[in-house]
Design a protein around this motif. Sequence first.
Motif, mmCIF file in Angstrom:
data_model
loop_
_atom_site.group_PDB
_atom_site.id
_atom_site.type_symbol
_atom_site.label_atom_id
_atom_site.label_comp_id
_atom_site.label_asym_id
_atom_site.label_seq_id
_atom_site.Cartn_x
_atom_site.Cartn_y
_atom_site.Cartn_z
ATOM 1 N N PRO A 151 0.558 -6.309 -10.104
ATOM 2 C CA PRO A 151 1.759 -7.155 -10.101
ATOM 3 C C PRO A 151 2.821 -6.606 -11.046
ATOM 4 O O PRO A 151 2.537 -5.787 -11.917
ATOM 5 C CB PRO A 151 1.224 -8.503 -10.594
ATOM 6 C CG PRO A 151 0.046 -8.160 -11.438
ATOM 7 C CD PRO A 151 -0.561 -6.934 -10.804
ATOM 8 N N ARG A 152 4.036 -7.072 -10.889
ATOM 9 C CA ARG A 152 5.176 -6.553 -11.659
ATOM 10 C C ARG A 152 4.977 -6.708 -13.166
ATOM 11 O O ARG A 152 5.427 -5.860 -13.941
ATOM 12 C CB ARG A 152 6.442 -7.288 -11.204
ATOM 13 C CG ARG A 152 7.737 -6.681 -11.703
ATOM 14 C CD ARG A 152 7.929 -5.305 -11.093
ATOM 15 N NE ARG A 152 9.194 -4.716 -11.482
ATOM 16 C CZ ARG A 152 9.424 -4.150 -12.660
ATOM 17 N NH1 ARG A 152 8.457 -4.078 -13.545
ATOM 18 N NH2 ARG A 152 10.610 -3.652 -12.938
ATOM 19 N N ALA A 153 4.313 -7.789 -13.581
ATOM 20 C CA ALA A 153 4.127 -8.008 -15.017
ATOM 21 C C ALA A 153 3.222 -6.950 -15.642
ATOM 22 O O ALA A 153 3.183 -6.807 -16.860
ATOM 23 C CB ALA A 153 3.553 -9.407 -15.271
ATOM 24 N N ARG B 213 -3.041 -3.711 0.450
ATOM 25 C CA ARG B 213 -2.321 -4.901 0.898
ATOM 26 C C ARG B 213 -0.845 -4.682 0.594
ATOM 27 O O ARG B 213 -0.494 -3.826 -0.207
ATOM 28 C CB ARG B 213 -2.780 -6.146 0.131
ATOM 29 C CG ARG B 213 -4.179 -6.550 0.403
ATOM 30 C CD ARG B 213 -4.454 -7.903 -0.209
ATOM 31 N NE ARG B 213 -4.638 -7.835 -1.642
ATOM 32 C CZ ARG B 213 -4.586 -8.901 -2.430
ATOM 33 N NH1 ARG B 213 -4.294 -10.090 -1.938
ATOM 34 N NH2 ARG B 213 -4.801 -8.790 -3.730
ATOM 35 N N ASN B 214 0.004 -5.512 1.211
ATOM 36 C CA ASN B 214 1.424 -5.414 0.866
ATOM 37 C C ASN B 214 1.907 -6.679 0.170
ATOM 38 O O ASN B 214 3.067 -7.033 0.255
ATOM 39 C CB ASN B 214 2.277 -5.092 2.091
ATOM 40 C CG ASN B 214 2.112 -6.110 3.195
ATOM 41 O OD1 ASN B 214 1.395 -7.100 3.029
ATOM 42 N ND2 ASN B 214 2.761 -5.880 4.315
ATOM 43 N N GLU B 215 1.009 -7.342 -0.534
ATOM 44 C CA GLU B 215 1.396 -8.544 -1.261
ATOM 45 C C GLU B 215 1.897 -8.197 -2.658
ATOM 46 O O GLU B 215 1.658 -7.101 -3.169
ATOM 47 C CB GLU B 215 0.218 -9.501 -1.347
ATOM 48 C CG GLU B 215 -0.111 -10.117 -0.003
ATOM 49 C CD GLU B 215 -1.243 -11.096 -0.125
ATOM 50 O OE1 GLU B 215 -1.011 -12.203 -0.621
ATOM 51 O OE2 GLU B 215 -2.362 -10.747 0.256
ATOM 52 N N LEU C 226 8.363 0.621 2.700
ATOM 53 C CA LEU C 226 9.281 0.948 1.602
ATOM 54 C C LEU C 226 10.372 -0.108 1.454
ATOM 55 O O LEU C 226 11.021 -0.194 0.413
ATOM 56 C CB LEU C 226 9.886 2.341 1.812
ATOM 57 C CG LEU C 226 8.895 3.481 1.567
ATOM 58 C CD1 LEU C 226 9.442 4.797 2.111
ATOM 59 C CD2 LEU C 226 8.572 3.614 0.087
ATOM 60 N N ASP C 227 10.574 -0.923 2.496
ATOM 61 C CA ASP C 227 11.514 -2.030 2.373
ATOM 62 C C ASP C 227 10.907 -3.188 1.583
ATOM 63 O O ASP C 227 11.608 -4.123 1.213
ATOM 64 C CB ASP C 227 11.913 -2.544 3.763
ATOM 65 C CG ASP C 227 13.139 -1.823 4.302
ATOM 66 O OD1 ASP C 227 14.201 -1.953 3.682
ATOM 67 O OD2 ASP C 227 13.015 -1.135 5.322
ATOM 68 N N TRP C 228 9.602 -3.161 1.382
ATOM 69 C CA TRP C 228 8.932 -4.265 0.695
ATOM 70 C C TRP C 228 8.899 -4.073 -0.816
ATOM 71 O O TRP C 228 8.513 -4.975 -1.546
ATOM 72 C CB TRP C 228 7.493 -4.413 1.209
ATOM 73 C CG TRP C 228 7.396 -4.959 2.599
ATOM 74 C CD1 TRP C 228 7.975 -4.440 3.720
ATOM 75 C CD2 TRP C 228 6.700 -6.138 3.023
ATOM 76 N NE1 TRP C 228 7.675 -5.222 4.810
ATOM 77 C CE2 TRP C 228 6.890 -6.269 4.411
ATOM 78 C CE3 TRP C 228 5.921 -7.085 2.362
ATOM 79 C CZ2 TRP C 228 6.336 -7.318 5.150
ATOM 80 C CZ3 TRP C 228 5.362 -8.130 3.093
ATOM 81 C CH2 TRP C 228 5.578 -8.248 4.464
ATOM 82 N N GLU D 38 4.085 -14.509 -0.230
ATOM 83 C CA GLU D 38 4.375 -13.261 0.474
ATOM 84 C C GLU D 38 5.854 -12.892 0.358
ATOM 85 O O GLU D 38 6.726 -13.750 0.334
ATOM 86 C CB GLU D 38 4.050 -13.422 1.957
ATOM 87 C CG GLU D 38 2.636 -13.098 2.332
ATOM 88 C CD GLU D 38 2.557 -13.023 3.840
ATOM 89 O OE1 GLU D 38 2.286 -11.941 4.353
ATOM 90 O OE2 GLU D 38 2.809 -14.039 4.504
ATOM 91 N N GLN D 39 6.086 -11.590 0.363
ATOM 92 C CA GLN D 39 7.434 -11.048 0.196
ATOM 93 C C GLN D 39 8.488 -11.682 1.121
ATOM 94 O O GLN D 39 9.580 -12.023 0.658
ATOM 95 C CB GLN D 39 7.342 -9.525 0.386
ATOM 96 C CG GLN D 39 8.544 -8.784 0.808
ATOM 97 C CD GLN D 39 9.538 -8.618 -0.305
ATOM 98 O OE1 GLN D 39 10.377 -9.476 -0.503
ATOM 99 N NE2 GLN D 39 9.435 -7.535 -1.035
#
Lengths: 287, 298
Positions: free
Chosen positions: A65-67, A91-93, A121-123, B104-105
């Motif tokens: 995650p970002r943190a 996963r793309n979460e 790459l858009d995610w 989800e995104q």
Amino acid sequence: VTDSQAVIQAVPPVDIVPGALTRLGGLTPLDESSGWVPAGTRGAEPINVYLLREGQAGLLIDSGPRALTSLLLTQLEECWTGSDRNVVLLRNELEAIGGLGPLLARYPDMKLIYPGGGGILDWIDYRQRIGGEEHDLRFEATLVLGHPDAIELGPDRRVRYVPPAISNLTITWLYDETTRALFSTDAFALLHVPAGTADAGTAGLICDELPVSVTRDYIAAHLAERFFWLRKAEVAPAQQSIRAFFEQYPVSVLCPSRGAVIRGSGAVAQLVDRTVAAMDLIPRYAW
Amino acid sequence: MATSYVSPYVAARGLARQLSESWWWGGGCSDVRLWGGQEGRNGPAWNSGPLHRHQYCSTFYFVGPEKTMMVETGHHAHWPLVEEQLERVLGGRDLDYVFPSQQEQPHSGNLGKVMAKYPSCVAVGNLKDYHLYFPGIDRKRLAGSNCGDTLDLGDRTFEFLEPVWQCHASTQWGADLKERVLFPVDGFEYMHLADWCGLVSEEFELPPADVRASLITVIQPGRADIPMQLAFGALKALWSHVDPVLVCPTHAAPLRGNLPEVVPWIMEQYATAGSDRDWIGDAGSDWARFLAVRSPDA
């Protein structure tokens, strides 16, 4: 990377299999704002990213995650010396892709391996500053798509894509034939660091024995949160799927995205058995 | 290194557009043909089939006399669209609340940007773990809500609902009981043909069953092991509570004006997905009968 990392406590990288498999990441306190765990769960939860190494090649599994990103980049600076850098997403979460933009910006030669669609790459945070200039990773990152059987880290090192035995939104699990490590993302992600031991360095990040506290009831309560749909579903197919998977793949290390690593084929088998049995104890959804 | 890239995340024609007295539809689309490999990428072309399909990543904007609210933040690739829509729809007003329905995104991806743009905005919903995903947001602005809670919007309340179908543990559905609007998030998902882009359900002709099957997916892990009949029962109870005249799924065109036709059209496909698919019976007719007596104005 300027975001606060206060919610993630730093812990040193831990070699699970020396020279071949390292656990990176940190610890986050469990409180009322924590997801995926039963209400009232306290202590700390390992947030994991894994690094597989073979000669000059390295494969990072998810980006956390970002943190976690600041800590992850620091850890990589300290321990990742290879020249062939790769990262794969299971996963793309947000808990898997959060650090990907800064990671690809820090290592512009890194290949992103993704067994899903080309829009990935858009995610991610695709606008990044590299060398003081604004870049768009959608145009510049090296993306490896498609779904061959395995990622080849070397002539004798195959990391296989394997279909998840149980999943929410997972695209694939990975199985490293050399270390017999299974990267199960959100499955088997239920061993926390008890309250009071979170300052004990790397203690509790790797479990060589399944704690006695991890009973069938404990597992059922966690399954009901993480695999919420099991409360509504017939569980027999999921039980059968898990049994079939572990009969096919000999697993010596279970590496979830969250929670402690389970190391040793005996401990893994014990957790799998208890998980299958625990599914019968999951409280049913009150339609 | 790639030399070109075409984003699948495209604009949806005509959005944002007003759906009811207080609710607007915004966000954008994704073009299924572009989900696969492109020049400079070594992936195979996505098997997009003969139909030119789109899938929405919708947002919804509430502009009431006292409060404003955003349901879903949209996919962050759509942020330039969403930002322009917000400014246009709000007309200079602040955004009071934002409700990402799940993690989800496509549902929560713009949360950080929305919260930065509107510094007094408060996020609502099941926000567990969001401090890990959006560490730049002050945690005091993450006001969690449970299913069954209500949010005071001044002239009405917004209700957070238990989802019937969900792809994430954090999913909450929502409803505005005053204007009878239901937000079923990943429920009622159906892709649309490119020609229908920006249209609500009453503005295009429903395609036949063989095409429908390639448009509709029940977004629910474990769906093949879940009895759909029980889910239908839960949805009917919820339907009786909200009595919707407008249904706003995140990934499908809003359902408006022809609910007695379009809901059975969708549910007939849902009936093929569950553990009871071999004996559930004619779900389309069942839903048509249910709606015929319930929603004469829908």
